[in-house]
Design a protein around this motif. Structure first.
Motif, PDB file in Angstrom:
ATOM      1  N   UNK A 112       0.813  -1.215   0.000  1.00  0.00           N
ATOM      2  CA  UNK A 112       0.000   0.000   0.000  1.00  0.00           C
ATOM      3  C   UNK A 112       0.850   1.269   0.000  1.00  0.00           C
ATOM      4  N   UNK A 113       1.767   1.376   0.938  1.00  0.00           N
ATOM      5  CA  UNK A 113       2.594   2.589   0.989  1.00  0.00           C
ATOM      6  C   UNK A 113       3.510   2.688  -0.229  1.00  0.00           C
ATOM      7  N   UNK A 114       4.209   1.612  -0.630  1.00  0.00           N
ATOM      8  CA  UNK A 114       5.000   1.709  -1.860  1.00  0.00           C
ATOM      9  C   UNK A 114       4.154   2.072  -3.077  1.00  0.00           C
ATOM     10  N   UNK A 115       2.941   1.520  -3.176  1.00  0.00           N
ATOM     11  CA  UNK A 115       2.068   1.836  -4.302  1.00  0.00           C
ATOM     12  C   UNK A 115       1.623   3.289  -4.296  1.00  0.00           C
ATOM     13  N   UNK A 116       1.382   3.824  -3.108  1.00  0.00           N
ATOM     14  CA  UNK A 116       1.040   5.236  -2.993  1.00  0.00           C
ATOM     15  C   UNK A 116       2.209   6.106  -3.431  1.00  0.00           C
ATOM     16  N   UNK A 117       3.391   5.758  -2.992  1.00  0.00           N
ATOM     17  CA  UNK A 117       4.583   6.541  -3.312  1.00  0.00           C
ATOM     18  C   UNK A 117       4.902   6.529  -4.799  1.00  0.00           C
ATOM     19  N   UNK A 122      -4.035   7.149  -5.624  1.00  0.00           N
ATOM     20  CA  UNK A 122      -3.934   8.529  -5.125  1.00  0.00           C
ATOM     21  C   UNK A 122      -3.967   8.599  -3.609  1.00  0.00           C
ATOM     22  N   UNK A 123      -4.702   7.696  -2.992  1.00  0.00           N
ATOM     23  CA  UNK A 123      -4.912   7.696  -1.545  1.00  0.00           C
ATOM     24  C   UNK A 123      -5.010   6.238  -1.097  1.00  0.00           C
ATOM     25  N   UNK A 124      -4.570   5.964   0.105  1.00  0.00           N
ATOM     26  CA  UNK A 124      -4.794   4.643   0.692  1.00  0.00           C
ATOM     27  C   UNK A 124      -5.969   4.738   1.652  1.00  0.00           C
ATOM     28  N   UNK A 254      -6.423   5.698   9.838  1.00  0.00           N
ATOM     29  CA  UNK A 254      -6.862   6.811   9.010  1.00  0.00           C
ATOM     30  C   UNK A 254      -6.471   6.633   7.551  1.00  0.00           C
ATOM     31  N   UNK A 255      -6.840   7.603   6.734  1.00  0.00           N
ATOM     32  CA  UNK A 255      -6.490   7.617   5.318  1.00  0.00           C
ATOM     33  C   UNK A 255      -5.054   8.105   5.158  1.00  0.00           C
TER      34      UNK A 255
END
Length: 305
Positions: A112-117, A122-124, A254-255
């Protein structure tokens, strides 16, 4: 979600009564093409300034949400529709921000975090726990919920396990989920990390307790109470705050946003606080198993510390 510690795996699919028959693999397979197409479309679209994500989302009319295929946060229901507390909350808030369409993009929690970066979404929106480690990589909205821990144990709780200290004292065979925050809580309480049984999720944990392969499975109070509702052999303990280095730990989810998307995060926070004040937030979360005790006034700033 026993949202994972450095997460990056807040967990893998939890299952509640009435939850989808679709497995996590099916969810990921069904969304992989959508995610790839969404990433390419977003990369080629925008004519708005690159630093203004909110303006870009309004212009394209769609926000791509990274989810982990996990009940009750974001998953596919029995009708094949994306839902979950985070997904339904996102639909309401982004609509009010001028973005009409929500496109969930399913991935493994650890991605999730790598994909966001890397702008795969756009948002997790996965109810991710807010902690110091993650706050060094991303920024968070203020949490939509707070959460205590709980154990899945055999009926009657024969070893009387009600805290991580009890697990250590009794030398109980301890299990938890892939990437769960509970791994670190157990280690901080003195349980040998090498002895922890790591299972896919809380459903696998329930099965392991029922079969006697482990004595206890640790997760969030929400997921343990939901998954044990129909079990004849196991039960969930009363929720408790993990005692870490002498202090009680209460988590909040949270988001998640990229560090330069403060304008988007701040606009999101305005809406979520309105919903907290009006009671609308609880009305959205309640069908997914949340209680009033899990509503929170904690802030991301507090949890990041």
């Amino acid at each position: 979600m026993a949202p994972p510690f450095g997460n990056d795996a807040e967990t893998i699919g939890r299952t509640a009564p009435g939850s989808p028959r679709f497995g996590r693999r099916a969810l990921l397979a069904g969304a992989a093409a959508v995610g790839a197409a969404g990433a390419l479309g977003a990369a080629g679209c925008s004519r708005v300034p690159s630093g203004d994500t909110l303006a870009r989302l309004k212009s394209q009319g769609t926000v791509r949400l990274g989810i982990a295929g996990e009940v009750p946060y974001g998953y596919i229901d029995d009708d094949g529709e994306f839902t979950g507390e985070a997904v339904e909350l996102a639909k309401v808030i982004f609509k009010r921000l001028g973005v009409d369409q929500v496109q969930p993009v399913a991935t493994d929690f650890s991605s999730l975090i790598p994909g966001l970066q890397t702008q795969q979404f756009d948002v997790v929106s996965a109810g991710m726990y807010i902690n110091k480690e993650r706050c060094q990589q991303v920024i968070f909205s203020d949490p939509e919920y707070q959460m205590l821990d709980s154990f899945i144990v055999r009926k009657g709780n024969p070893k009387n396990l009600r805290s991580y200290q009890d697990v250590v004292r009794t030398k109980a065979k301890f299990g938890t989920g892939t990437g769960y925050a509970e791994i670190q809580y157990a280690v901080d309480s003195g349980y040998p990390e090498k002895d922890i049984v790591i299972l896919q999720d809380q459903v696998a944990g329930l099965n392991a307790v029922e079969a006697g392969r482990i004595d206890v499975f640790a997760g969030t109070a929400l997921t343990t109470r939901e998954v044990t509702k129909k079990s004849a052999k196991a039960e969930a303990t009363e929720p408790f705050a993990p005692l870490i280095k002498g202090e009680k730990r209460i988590d909040g989810g949270g988001f998640t946003f990229r560090p330069n998307d403060t304008k988007l995060r701040d606009a999101f926070n305005v809406e979520i606080h309105k919903m907290k004040d009006s009671g609308e937030l609880f009305r959205i979360l309640r069908p997914f198993g949340f209680t009033e005790a899990e509503m929170t006034t904690l802030t991301a700033e507090e949890l990041c510390r």
